[in-house]
Motif scaffolding. Structure first.
Motif, PDB file in Angstrom:
ATOM      1  N   VAL A 351       0.858  -1.183   0.000  1.00 25.80           N
ATOM      2  CA  VAL A 351       0.000   0.000   0.000  1.00 25.80           C
ATOM      3  C   VAL A 351       0.897   1.237   0.000  1.00 25.80           C
ATOM      4  N   LEU A 352       0.712   2.106  -0.989  1.00 26.74           N
ATOM      5  CA  LEU A 352       1.443   3.374  -1.031  1.00 26.74           C
ATOM      6  C   LEU A 352       0.476   4.506  -0.718  1.00 26.74           C
ATOM      7  N   CYS A 353       0.701   5.167   0.405  1.00 26.92           N
ATOM      8  CA  CYS A 353      -0.069   6.367   0.736  1.00 26.92           C
ATOM      9  C   CYS A 353       0.748   7.562   0.268  1.00 26.92           C
ATOM     10  N   THR A 354       0.130   8.449  -0.477  1.00 28.00           N
ATOM     11  CA  THR A 354       0.884   9.575  -1.029  1.00 28.00           C
ATOM     12  C   THR A 354       0.076  10.857  -0.968  1.00 28.00           C
ATOM     13  N   ASP A 355       0.794  11.957  -0.822  1.00 25.30           N
ATOM     14  CA  ASP A 355       0.167  13.262  -0.946  1.00 25.30           C
ATOM     15  C   ASP A 355      -0.138  13.484  -2.432  1.00 25.30           C
ATOM     16  N   LYS A 356      -1.010  14.436  -2.728  1.00 26.48           N
ATOM     17  CA  LYS A 356      -1.402  14.703  -4.115  1.00 26.48           C
ATOM     18  C   LYS A 356      -0.445  15.669  -4.797  1.00 26.48           C
ATOM     19  N   THR A 357      -0.175  16.800  -4.144  1.00 25.39           N
ATOM     20  CA  THR A 357       0.568  17.889  -4.774  1.00 25.39           C
ATOM     21  C   THR A 357       1.992  17.472  -5.120  1.00 25.39           C
ATOM     22  N   GLY A 358       2.331  17.591  -6.396  1.00 26.95           N
ATOM     23  CA  GLY A 358       3.688  17.313  -6.842  1.00 26.95           C
ATOM     24  C   GLY A 358       3.945  15.861  -7.163  1.00 26.95           C
ATOM     25  N   THR A 359       3.140  14.974  -6.580  1.00 20.18           N
ATOM     26  CA  THR A 359       3.294  13.551  -6.866  1.00 20.18           C
ATOM     27  C   THR A 359       2.381  13.157  -8.022  1.00 20.18           C
ATOM     28  N   VAL A 548      -3.057   4.966  -2.440  1.00 22.83           N
ATOM     29  CA  VAL A 548      -4.070   5.670  -1.642  1.00 22.83           C
ATOM     30  C   VAL A 548      -3.602   7.115  -1.484  1.00 22.83           C
ATOM     31  N   VAL A 549      -4.490   8.062  -1.767  1.00 23.00           N
ATOM     32  CA  VAL A 549      -4.133   9.484  -1.687  1.00 23.00           C
ATOM     33  C   VAL A 549      -4.605  10.057  -0.346  1.00 23.00           C
ATOM     34  N   LEU A 550      -3.670  10.638   0.402  1.00 18.09           N
ATOM     35  CA  LEU A 550      -3.976  11.342   1.647  1.00 18.09           C
ATOM     36  C   LEU A 550      -3.581  12.795   1.445  1.00 18.09           C
ATOM     37  N   THR A 551      -4.546  13.684   1.334  1.00 18.22           N
ATOM     38  CA  THR A 551      -4.224  15.081   1.037  1.00 18.22           C
ATOM     39  C   THR A 551      -4.919  16.033   1.994  1.00 18.22           C
ATOM     40  N   GLY A 552      -4.304  17.172   2.187  1.00 19.24           N
ATOM     41  CA  GLY A 552      -4.935  18.216   2.985  1.00 19.24           C
ATOM     42  C   GLY A 552      -5.830  19.106   2.138  1.00 19.24           C
ATOM     43  N   ASP A 553      -5.832  18.858   0.818  1.00 18.31           N
ATOM     44  CA  ASP A 553      -6.627  19.667  -0.110  1.00 18.31           C
ATOM     45  C   ASP A 553      -8.119  19.375   0.027  1.00 18.31           C
ATOM     46  N   SER A 554      -8.921  20.213  -0.583  1.00 17.62           N
ATOM     47  CA  SER A 554     -10.370  20.066  -0.524  1.00 17.62           C
ATOM     48  C   SER A 554     -10.844  18.912  -1.393  1.00 17.62           C
ATOM     49  N   LEU A 595      -9.228   7.487  -1.348  1.00 16.12           N
ATOM     50  CA  LEU A 595      -9.052   8.933  -1.390  1.00 16.12           C
ATOM     51  C   LEU A 595      -9.517   9.563  -0.084  1.00 16.12           C
ATOM     52  N   PHE A 596      -8.573  10.201   0.600  1.00 11.43           N
ATOM     53  CA  PHE A 596      -8.855  10.898   1.855  1.00 11.43           C
ATOM     54  C   PHE A 596      -8.447  12.364   1.675  1.00 11.43           C
ATOM     55  N   ALA A 597      -9.381  13.291   1.922  1.00  9.16           N
ATOM     56  CA  ALA A 597      -9.126  14.717   1.676  1.00  9.16           C
ATOM     57  C   ALA A 597      -9.261  15.518   2.964  1.00  9.16           C
ATOM     58  N   LYS A 598      -8.674  16.720   2.937  1.00  8.40           N
ATOM     59  CA  LYS A 598      -8.752  17.668   4.056  1.00  8.40           C
ATOM     60  C   LYS A 598      -8.298  17.038   5.368  1.00  8.40           C
TER      61      LYS A 598
END
Length: 881
Positions: A351-359, A548-554, A595-598
């Motif tokens: 499982v790769l959890c990654t931020d969205k921005t730049g990746t 899996v995307v973990l981001t602080g974005d909306s 997908l997990f946001a904010k």
């Protein structure tokens, strides 16, 4: 004696720690002038010449615990090991039996044994040197930097070149390069949990009056190596570096062994199994041979030699060289390994959890829109956002730079000259906003805030529409949210801007002042998806890895971007959703949500922990301050060379290019490295088990030893040398298609399946030598021993090619050239030794040429049976390696 040494070392550590505390405590209460005088420096910092002199005096700014990485230590490790000690013991005993107590002194056996010690030590030392050189070369590629004043100007220098007296500039995301005294601070919050265990960041000041007396870490104007700036900015003077720092004084007491990975625990379990087999085997062989042959001295030497033959003494060399080779190969794919042990975990990751921005996106944020609450373009919104970004003193992120660039394009670059910065309230990840307090030429004071839309709306009591400020009611709130949601759904990353003029005339400003704001509009940014992202995510999925995307974005931006790159967006959870879930509910949710946001940093960490609880090996990829907690939590932390210091320091793997395709190539190399290590371990386990059965059978039925100690040891070393090409071997594509975990039971099954098969053909060889060749008397035992020496060596070398692949060797799967050469050379040496007078040097008789057809038949039969057994094994267990 050791106990006294331990007590003495403990006292020395305590003394060093006490001396460091006293020194730092005294620095904390000096005035600025006294401090500059004491360390012979100025506000403008050191000159290059002064810095060089101080580095010569104080050494590099690195913490060293012990000296395990010295040339002498590596040489000692290569020479002093159980294998060599047993060889030397046998050499001493052989010297007394063959030289001192013999009427015809024979030095040849002693010389051969000592040559074996020299050769094995040389191989181990060369591999150790290569591994160390590779590790040092890789570490130099990702060194952290610090901003220090040198020769009167701010210069970026490697952290290990920082010296006492340097003046450094620090901002959010920076690690403290040494122990420092803060000279100026601006809302400077420092995370020092590594030293104190405090979960919350601590605010630091330059004022002596803020010092507490409870303990050294409570001193408000002292910062410590090992901590990092969470928010705000500061300038500081370096007080101590390297081992002289507070962290360095504790390093020896803190340097306990880290927790072992599943791979290391697995290696230990198999090694323990082989050692237990050896401990059972040695006394049995000793008693059988002693009772049957009445030569107890010879039986003891034989049993000890068997013990050496059963010990996988080359396992550390094979493992280290394989990991080092893997690290160098990964670096060619722009993946730098900070710790060699992380390679296997990297390949095990499912499982790769990654931020969205730049990746997943281009990491080139462009300001697309600046609008009022109706969604209409409004330059006034850009002006306020520009002032906020321009005057903040913390880390200017990509959003700030995009705002500044757009303002300059619109000709607003002269605007900041009309304002002065009074104060700022820095960004943090709980508030998700930041503010600046400005005054213009007329003395008018203004607070400007930008941040996450929900956060800004929550602190706003008013809205500005059509040039009028009016109280925020339900209608205006709905209008603002509708405008935000419309553009957010189109994939724009939206930031709200607010301001107010009713600001206190004096005093420090705080979060409490961020209230009753006037919401004036939004700025929208575009960060387009990377063209390579979809292909990379597809490739990862094909290799058994879930992204899996973990981001602080909306939510809107996250769904838009993830949908375009192939991440499953059918279910989305926000930070608010996570907060309301207990652990059981979250564990259930992660089975279907990608997908997990904010998310806040602690929520990212919690999601990573949930995946681990579910039995996954989790990688986390991030590059910001907010990524440090999940990076620490993950089984393998992945960052990029352009990341903030704390993210790079926390990560196990550093990518030189922020791209998932680079990551995928690194994962494949990690699995290839793991596969080559497993090859050796399965060969060693099955081969040793088979040898054990063969030796017991021979000891029971033969009137002489099946091989002499010197012959066993020579065969053992030749087989080890033949395996030195394994680290460079290729791995079948089918093997690297899915994550590989260490499974001890699989190795035990392999050992039990193949070990007895090799024993069957050893016994066939015994029968041929006894009946077909006629080596069936004590006088002809050297001939019998030579036959088993040649067959045993050549069969163990050739079976490497059978075991290394589930396919048909050479035809469907070819070995690497290094492995082919190492096995070919050893096989030729074994045959040349057996069929020439070289055999005499090992106390054997030269083999007759009539044995060649027999050898060919037995070897062909053995290899054919291994290939057939391979098919049965795969059918039963589902895989080979």
């Amino acid at each position: 004696m050791n106990f006294m040494n331990g007590k003495s070392l403990g006292r020395q550590i305590q003394k060093n720690k006490h001396d460091t505390e006293v020194k730092l405590h005294s620095y904390a209460f000096l005035t600025a002038e006294e401090l500059f005088s004491h360390l012979s420096t100025t506000q403008a910092g050191l000159t290059s010449e002064e810095a060089e002199n101080r580095q010569a005096e104080f050494g590099k700014n690195v913490i060293t615990v012990g000296n395990k990485n010295t040339l002498l230590h590596r040489l000692r490790e290569a020479v002093v090991n159980p294998f060599n000690l047993i060889l030397l013991l046998i050499a001493i005993i052989t010297y007394f039996t063959d030289v001192v107590a013999s009427s015809r002194p024979d030095y040849l056996t002693v010389i051969i044994i000592l040559s074996l010690v020299l050769l094995s030590s040389l191989v181990a030392f060369i591999q150790s040197q290569r591994s160390n050189a590779a590790a040092e070369k890789l570490s130099k590629m990702i060194s952290n930097k610090a901003d220090a004043w040198r020769d009167g100007k701010l210069t970026e220098i490697p952290m290990d070149e920082i010296v006492p007296g340097d003046i450094v500039r620090l901002s959010a995301g920076d690690m403290l390069p040494a122990d420092v005294r803060f000279l100026t601070t601006k809302d400077t919050f420092v995370a020092q949990a590594a030293l104190t265990g405090e979960s919350n960041p601590v605010e630091k000041f330059s004022d002596i009056r803020n010092n507490q007396y409870d303990g050294l870490t409570d001193l408000g104007n002292i910062g410590f190596m090992g901590s990092n700036i969470v928010s705000g900015s500061a300038t500081a003077m370096v007080l101590a570096t390297g081992n002289s720092t507070y962290f360095g004084s504790m390093a020896k007491s803190l340097s306990g062994d880290r927790a072992k990975t599943s791979f290391e625990r697995g290696v230990d379990s198999v090694s323990g199994l082989l050692v237990r087999m050896m401990l059972v085997m040695v006394p049995i062989v000793f008693l059988i041979n002693g009772l049957a042959k009445s030569d107890w001295a010879g039986a003891l030497l034989f049993a000890i030699s068997i013990a050496v033959g059963l010990t996988p003494e080359m396992l550390p060399v094979i493992m280290t060289s394989t990991l080092a080779k893997g690290a160098v190969s990964m670096s060619k794919h722009k993946v730098i390994v900070r710790t060699l042990g992380a390679i296997q975990t990297f390949g095990e990751m499912d499982v790769l959890c990654t931020d969205k921005t730049g990746t997943l996106t281009e990491d080139k944020i462009v300001l697309e829109k600046y609008m009022n609450l109706h969604g209409e373009d409004d330059t006034r919104i850009l002006r306020h956002a520009y002032l906020n970004s321009y005057f903040q003193t913390g880390l200017k992120n990509l959003i700030d730079l995009a705002i500044i660039n757009r303002a300059v394009q619109n000709g607003l670059q002269t605007m900041p000259a009309a304002y002065n910065l009074v104060d700022e309230i820095p960004f943090d990840f709980s508030r998700r906003r930041m503010s600046v307090v400005l005054t213009d030429k007329s003395g008018k004071r203004q607070l400007i805030t930008k941040g996450a839309v929900e956060e800004i709306i929550a602190i706003s009591s008013f809205v500005e529409m059509s040039g009028r400020v009016m109280p925020m009611d339900e209608e205006s709130r709905r209008l603002a949210l509708a405008t935000y949601e419309k553009y957010n759904a189109d994939g724009l990353r939206m930031i709200a801007v607010a301001q107010k003029n009713e600001v206190p005339g004096s005093g420090a400003f705080s979060v409490a002042d961020e209230r009753d704001m006037v919401l004036i509009g939004f700025v929208g940014f575009l960060d387009p998806p990377k063209e390579s992202a979809r292909a990379a995510i597809t490739a990862l999925r094909e290799h058994g890895m879930r992204t899996v995307v973990l981001t602080g974005d909306s939510e809107g931006v996250a769904v838009k971007v993830c949908g375009k790159v192939g991440v499953n967006t059918s279910r989305l959870l926000t930070g608010r959703d996570i907060e309301q879930m207990d652990d059981a509910a979250l564990l259930d949710a992660i089975t279907s949500c990608d997908l997990f946001a904010k998310l806040s940093p602690s929520q990212k960490e919690r999601v990573v922990r949930a995946f681990q609880t579910a039995g996954h090996t989790v990688g986390y990829m991030g590059d910001g301050i907010n990524d440090a907690p999940p990076l620490r939590q993950a089984d393998v932390g992945i960052s990029v060379d352009s990341a903030v210091d704390i993210a790079k320091e926390t990560a196990d793997i550093i990518l030189l290019k922020k791209d998932l395709m680079v990551l995928e190539e690194g994962v494949i190399e990690g699995r290839r490295t793991f596969g080559n290590i497993i090859k050796y371990i399965k060969m060693a386990a099955s081969g040793n088990f088979g040898n054990m059965i063969s030796v017991i059978a021979a000891s029971i039925f033969l009137p002489f030893l099946p091989m002499l100690p010197v012959q066993i040891l020579t065969q053992n070393l030749l087989c080890d040398l033949s395996q030195m090409g394994i680290p460079f071997d290729s791995v079948d594509k089918e093997y690297i298609r899915k994550p590989r975990k260490w499974e001890t039971q699989s190795i035990k099954s392999f050992m039990a399946f193949l070990g007895p098969l090799s024993s069957v053909f050893d016994i066939v060889c015994f029968a041929v030598m006894w009946w077909a060749i006629g080596a069936n008397t004590v006088e002809l035992s050297p001939l019998f021993q030579c036959g088993w020496f040649v067959f045993g060596t050549v069969s163990q070398v050739l079976v490497i090619h059978m075991i290394r692949t589930a396919k048909l060797p050479f035809l469907q799967s070819t070995p690497s050239i290094p492995l082919f050469l190492s096995t070919f050379v050893v096989a030729v040496v074994a045959l040349a030794t057996g069929f020439t007078d070289f055999a005499i040097g090992l106390d054997m008789h030269r083999l007759p040429l009539v044995l060649i057809p027999w050898l060919a038949i037995i070897l062909a039969g053995y290899l054919l049976c291994v290939q057939l057994a391979k098919k049965v094994y795969v059918r039963r267990y589902g895989e080979w390696m």
